[in-house]
Design an enzyme around this catalytic site. Sequence first.
Site, PDB file in Angstrom:
ATOM      1  N   CYS A 158       0.845  -1.186   0.000  1.00 44.41           N
ATOM      2  CA  CYS A 158       0.000   0.000   0.000  1.00 44.41           C
ATOM      3  C   CYS A 158       0.883   1.239   0.000  1.00 44.41           C
ATOM      4  O   CYS A 158       1.911   1.289   0.663  1.00 44.41           O
ATOM      5  CB  CYS A 158      -0.941   0.091   1.209  1.00 44.41           C
ATOM      6  SG  CYS A 158      -2.103  -1.251   1.311  1.00 44.41           S
TER       7      CYS A 158
ATOM      8  N   ARG B 169       3.884  -0.332  -4.792  1.00 43.59           N
ATOM      9  CA  ARG B 169       3.649  -0.848  -3.443  1.00 43.59           C
ATOM     10  C   ARG B 169       2.317  -1.598  -3.333  1.00 43.59           C
ATOM     11  O   ARG B 169       2.019  -2.203  -2.296  1.00 43.59           O
ATOM     12  CB  ARG B 169       3.647   0.292  -2.430  1.00 43.59           C
ATOM     13  CG  ARG B 169       4.937   1.076  -2.394  1.00 43.59           C
ATOM     14  CD  ARG B 169       4.835   2.195  -1.385  1.00 43.59           C
ATOM     15  NE  ARG B 169       4.650   1.650  -0.061  1.00 43.59           N
ATOM     16  CZ  ARG B 169       5.614   1.307   0.750  1.00 43.59           C
ATOM     17  NH1 ARG B 169       6.857   1.464   0.379  1.00 43.59           N
ATOM     18  NH2 ARG B 169       5.367   0.813   1.944  1.00 43.59           N
TER      19      ARG B 169
ATOM     20  N   TRP C  94      -2.844  -2.705  -1.637  1.00 46.14           N
ATOM     21  CA  TRP C  94      -2.549  -4.128  -1.796  1.00 46.14           C
ATOM     22  C   TRP C  94      -3.422  -4.812  -0.750  1.00 46.14           C
ATOM     23  O   TRP C  94      -3.198  -4.669   0.449  1.00 46.14           O
ATOM     24  CB  TRP C  94      -1.071  -4.416  -1.544  1.00 46.14           C
ATOM     25  CG  TRP C  94      -0.686  -5.831  -1.837  1.00 46.14           C
ATOM     26  CD1 TRP C  94      -0.323  -6.349  -3.041  1.00 46.14           C
ATOM     27  CD2 TRP C  94      -0.609  -6.920  -0.900  1.00 46.14           C
ATOM     28  NE1 TRP C  94      -0.043  -7.682  -2.915  1.00 46.14           N
ATOM     29  CE2 TRP C  94      -0.207  -8.062  -1.617  1.00 46.14           C
ATOM     30  CE3 TRP C  94      -0.860  -7.049   0.472  1.00 46.14           C
ATOM     31  CZ2 TRP C  94      -0.035  -9.313  -1.012  1.00 46.14           C
ATOM     32  CZ3 TRP C  94      -0.691  -8.281   1.078  1.00 46.14           C
ATOM     33  CH2 TRP C  94      -0.282  -9.404   0.323  1.00 46.14           C
TER      34      TRP C  94
ATOM     35  N   ASN D 272      -1.874   2.102   5.847  1.00 44.01           N
ATOM     36  CA  ASN D 272      -1.035   1.003   5.355  1.00 44.01           C
ATOM     37  C   ASN D 272      -0.645   0.176   6.569  1.00 44.01           C
ATOM     38  O   ASN D 272      -0.117   0.725   7.537  1.00 44.01           O
ATOM     39  CB  ASN D 272       0.208   1.617   4.671  1.00 44.01           C
ATOM     40  CG  ASN D 272       1.277   0.594   4.351  1.00 44.01           C
ATOM     41  OD1 ASN D 272       0.995  -0.588   4.228  1.00 44.01           O
ATOM     42  ND2 ASN D 272       2.510   1.050   4.214  1.00 44.01           N
ATOM     43  N   GLY D 273      -0.946  -1.117   6.528  1.00 39.69           N
ATOM     44  CA  GLY D 273      -0.619  -1.968   7.676  1.00 39.69           C
ATOM     45  C   GLY D 273      -1.790  -2.893   7.960  1.00 39.69           C
ATOM     46  O   GLY D 273      -2.684  -3.061   7.116  1.00 39.69           O
TER      47      GLY D 273
ATOM     48  N   GLU E 131      16.978 -18.167  -7.822  1.00 39.82           N
ATOM     49  CA  GLU E 131      16.609 -16.799  -8.192  1.00 39.82           C
ATOM     50  C   GLU E 131      16.007 -16.752  -9.614  1.00 39.82           C
ATOM     51  O   GLU E 131      15.031 -16.057  -9.855  1.00 39.82           O
ATOM     52  CB  GLU E 131      17.848 -15.897  -8.074  1.00 39.82           C
ATOM     53  CG  GLU E 131      17.655 -14.446  -8.469  1.00 39.82           C
ATOM     54  CD  GLU E 131      16.632 -13.684  -7.629  1.00 39.82           C
ATOM     55  OE1 GLU E 131      16.125 -14.227  -6.634  1.00 39.82           O
ATOM     56  OE2 GLU E 131      16.321 -12.549  -8.011  1.00 39.82           O
TER      57      GLU E 131
ATOM     58  N   LYS F 251      12.248 -15.406 -10.538  1.00 39.49           N
ATOM     59  CA  LYS F 251      11.970 -14.370 -11.547  1.00 39.49           C
ATOM     60  C   LYS F 251      10.912 -14.868 -12.523  1.00 39.49           C
ATOM     61  O   LYS F 251       9.993 -14.155 -12.880  1.00 39.49           O
ATOM     62  CB  LYS F 251      13.220 -13.991 -12.348  1.00 39.49           C
ATOM     63  CG  LYS F 251      14.352 -13.275 -11.655  1.00 39.49           C
ATOM     64  CD  LYS F 251      14.032 -11.901 -11.149  1.00 39.49           C
ATOM     65  CE  LYS F 251      13.414 -11.973  -9.797  1.00 39.49           C
ATOM     66  NZ  LYS F 251      14.058 -11.433  -8.668  1.00 39.49           N
TER      67      LYS F 251
ATOM     68  N   GLU G 268       7.331 -15.212 -10.806  1.00 35.17           N
ATOM     69  CA  GLU G 268       6.634 -14.021 -10.338  1.00 35.17           C
ATOM     70  C   GLU G 268       6.165 -13.113 -11.461  1.00 35.17           C
ATOM     71  O   GLU G 268       5.165 -12.432 -11.319  1.00 35.17           O
ATOM     72  CB  GLU G 268       7.454 -13.233  -9.308  1.00 35.17           C
ATOM     73  CG  GLU G 268       8.713 -12.619  -9.826  1.00 35.17           C
ATOM     74  CD  GLU G 268       9.502 -11.896  -8.739  1.00 35.17           C
ATOM     75  OE1 GLU G 268       8.913 -11.408  -7.780  1.00 35.17           O
ATOM     76  OE2 GLU G 268      10.738 -11.837  -8.875  1.00 35.17           O
TER      77      GLU G 268
ATOM     78  N   HIS H 245      17.106 -37.349  -7.697  1.00 35.86           N
ATOM     79  CA  HIS H 245      16.439 -37.752  -6.451  1.00 35.86           C
ATOM     80  C   HIS H 245      14.947 -37.422  -6.494  1.00 35.86           C
ATOM     81  O   HIS H 245      14.297 -37.370  -5.454  1.00 35.86           O
ATOM     82  CB  HIS H 245      17.115 -37.076  -5.259  1.00 35.86           C
ATOM     83  CG  HIS H 245      18.541 -37.484  -5.098  1.00 35.86           C
ATOM     84  ND1 HIS H 245      18.916 -38.744  -4.699  1.00 35.86           N
ATOM     85  CD2 HIS H 245      19.691 -36.813  -5.346  1.00 35.86           C
ATOM     86  CE1 HIS H 245      20.232 -38.825  -4.675  1.00 35.86           C
ATOM     87  NE2 HIS H 245      20.733 -37.667  -5.067  1.00 35.86           N
TER      88      HIS H 245
ATOM     89  N   LYS I 165       5.908  -4.528  -4.159  1.00 33.93           N
ATOM     90  CA  LYS I 165       7.357  -4.494  -4.029  1.00 33.93           C
ATOM     91  C   LYS I 165       7.819  -4.599  -2.581  1.00 33.93           C
ATOM     92  O   LYS I 165       8.747  -5.316  -2.265  1.00 33.93           O
ATOM     93  CB  LYS I 165       7.878  -3.194  -4.639  1.00 33.93           C
ATOM     94  CG  LYS I 165       9.381  -3.037  -4.550  1.00 33.93           C
ATOM     95  CD  LYS I 165      10.015  -3.346  -5.855  1.00 33.93           C
ATOM     96  CE  LYS I 165      11.514  -3.342  -5.808  1.00 33.93           C
ATOM     97  NZ  LYS I 165      12.080  -4.560  -6.368  1.00 33.93           N
TER      98      LYS I 165
HETATM   99  C1  F6R Z   1      11.554 -11.009  -5.859  1.00 30.70           C
HETATM  100  C2  F6R Z   1      11.402  -9.930  -4.899  1.00 30.70           C
HETATM  101  C3  F6R Z   1      11.066 -10.274  -3.506  1.00 30.70           C
HETATM  102  C4  F6R Z   1      11.944  -9.468  -2.545  1.00 30.70           C
HETATM  103  C5  F6R Z   1      11.510  -9.717  -1.097  1.00 30.70           C
HETATM  104  C6  F6R Z   1      12.392  -8.991  -0.115  1.00 30.70           C
HETATM  105  O1  F6R Z   1      11.877 -10.514  -7.115  1.00 30.70           O
HETATM  106  O2  F6R Z   1      11.538  -8.784  -5.228  1.00 30.70           O
HETATM  107  O3  F6R Z   1      11.196 -11.634  -3.278  1.00 30.70           O
HETATM  108  O4  F6R Z   1      13.268  -9.834  -2.742  1.00 30.70           O
HETATM  109  O5  F6R Z   1      10.196  -9.298  -0.935  1.00 30.70           O
HETATM  110  O6  F6R Z   1      12.341  -7.616  -0.308  1.00 30.70           O
HETATM  111  P1  F6R Z   1      13.416  -6.673   0.338  1.00 30.70           P
HETATM  112  O7  F6R Z   1      14.717  -6.964  -0.295  1.00 30.70           O
HETATM  113  O8  F6R Z   1      12.930  -5.290   0.025  1.00 30.70           O
HETATM  114  O9  F6R Z   1      13.442  -6.960   1.804  1.00 30.70           O
END
Ligand code: F6R
Length: 620
Positions: free
Chosen positions: A2, A27, A75, A101-102, A493, A497, A500, A516, A615
């Site tokens: 949010c 956000r 969000w 927000n929260g 990773e 990517k 998501e 396995h 994010k």
């Molecule tokens: C994946 C991604 C998330 C963040 C995670 C931690 O692409 O962006 O998995 O890595 O939410 O976020 P931070 O680094 O801001 O604590």
Amino acid sequence: MCGIIGYVGKEDATPYLLDGLRRLEYRGYDSSGIAVLDKDGGINLQKCAGRLENLRRQIGDKPESGCCGISHTRWATHGEATDENAHPHFDQSGKLVLVHNGVIENYQKLRDDLEADGHQFLSQTDSEVLGHLIGLAYENQNGVKESNSEERLVAAVREALKKVSGTYGIVVMHVDAPGFLVGARLGSPLIVGLGKDENFLASDVSAVVAHTSDAIYLNDYDLVCLKSDEFKVERIDGGAADFQVSQVEFSAEDVELGDYPHYMLKEIFEQPESIENAFRGRLSDEEASAMLGGLQMSPQELRDVDRIVLVGCGSACHAAMAGEHIIEALSRIPTEVEIASEFRYRNVPLDKHTLVFVISQSGETIDSLGALREAQRKGFRVLSLVNAVGSTIARESDGGTYMHSGPEIGVAATKSFTSQLTLLTLLGLLLGRMRDMSVSDGQEILREIRALPDKVREVLKQNERIKEIALKYVEAPGMLYLGRQFNYSTALEGALKMKEISYIFASGHASAELKHGVIALITEDLPSVFVAPKDSVYEKNMSSMEEVKARKGPVIAITTEGNQELERIADDVIYVPDTIECLNPILSVIPLQLLSYHFAVARDCDVDKPRNLAKSVTVE
Ligand code: F6R
């Protein structure tokens, strides 16, 4: 999660709020809304489900005029993404509006009590309950002079916040107190932007940086009163607050897309510079080591460290996993990785020589913050590796190092990940040189770190080729990612990517784990991406690749430039420049970022705002 922004000034608030929401959309983007106190003293509220574009359309040619307003991009936590659940929310009187927000954890009990007293709610949200609570406290203020609406509002916010448990960043506006906003925070970020004849409250500085670079990063339990030419920061309980005005270190341009179609692509292409920013001024040729003064630890204290615990979520956790390999290889200090959400509720044994390191791009991830506080509560020194300057984790940690990657706006982490790996290598180098690492080994690492930006440029030149590969497999039902040692986390990773932003199932594995169980998934339709540089486990990786090919599974291989051998086995090969083993993930992850990007674009997915995500994860 949010985004909130409030404006009080001399200009029409609506354009400021809409522009701020645009910058905060990363956000959360389920719904958005705006409330402006109009010139006749009424509140004009517009809100709707869906992207900010919907709100813009709704406002259309009937923009609200007034110089004070609040707004929100959501969000969803409590209640679906509907028009009714969008913020701002009115109180019972219809004279107060709030954005939040929260999460208000005890909202149901509070709502039941309020409903029993005749309050009527229009949404399913926890936030609306807080609005009603503040409105009720405002009506019931006895101790404060009836005529002083501003004081009454502040007292009401204080009183209501005593009754809630959970987290909040809020901004409140009341028709009785025109040109006046009240904000408060606990667990959710809130900053004050100080302009000339105008002031702002926002979830982060990117929302205000086009108008001012003077910002106050509020602490938990801070409360702020804002007018166009005046601000006051206090504690929610009335005590004195400890705050300072900081300069935002990036400009409005840095948060613009420029010529790129998406932030994710822009940020992938910024990596030569962001990696350089991570190591600039931190390499010592004289000592063949790294200089990380921000850790605020003496050489003796650093020498005494006998165990490191790296903590993070998502991509930051994957960086931590690579960091475990890097730090152990370079310094021989036992290093472990903890998922932040697990760490905070687990009684992890730590001893006085354990160093806890929290990794977070945003510096606001609630689980990472919770882990930091849990370790500090036990008396441990906690350091942080953070990108967002002034963020809560950066401020609350006992020292640390900034990534200096610049704002990362695409929801998928890209440049922050490679900066994290760079800095973890510097940490390993520093600790290694305090122990058994030779000068020549230290010098080699410095040389290779300095060479990274150009090597990353080489990888980026293959963008078109990687796009072709993505298009070739775009109908694939899923994707496997395989790697070993330093590149096991690269595989994780890469899979994250892909999941998501493309919404196809992808999973990362240590290559040798294939046999396995995972190998049962191999079919002609399921591509496997192998991260297989010419390193100490190259032959082992190659055997796993052969096993996949023997079952007709398509293989995409990432390997070292000059190693043509894999053309024989793999269907498609992407080359990255040679480097030392511990730095290879920084190069190898870039084709994986590009692969998922092109895959998602080809599948018509919203790359920068993938569904269900946001994010900065500031709720548990
Ligand atoms: C994946 C991604 C998330 C963040 C995670 C931690 O692409 O962006 O998995 O890595 O939410 O976020 P931070 O680094 O801001 O604590």
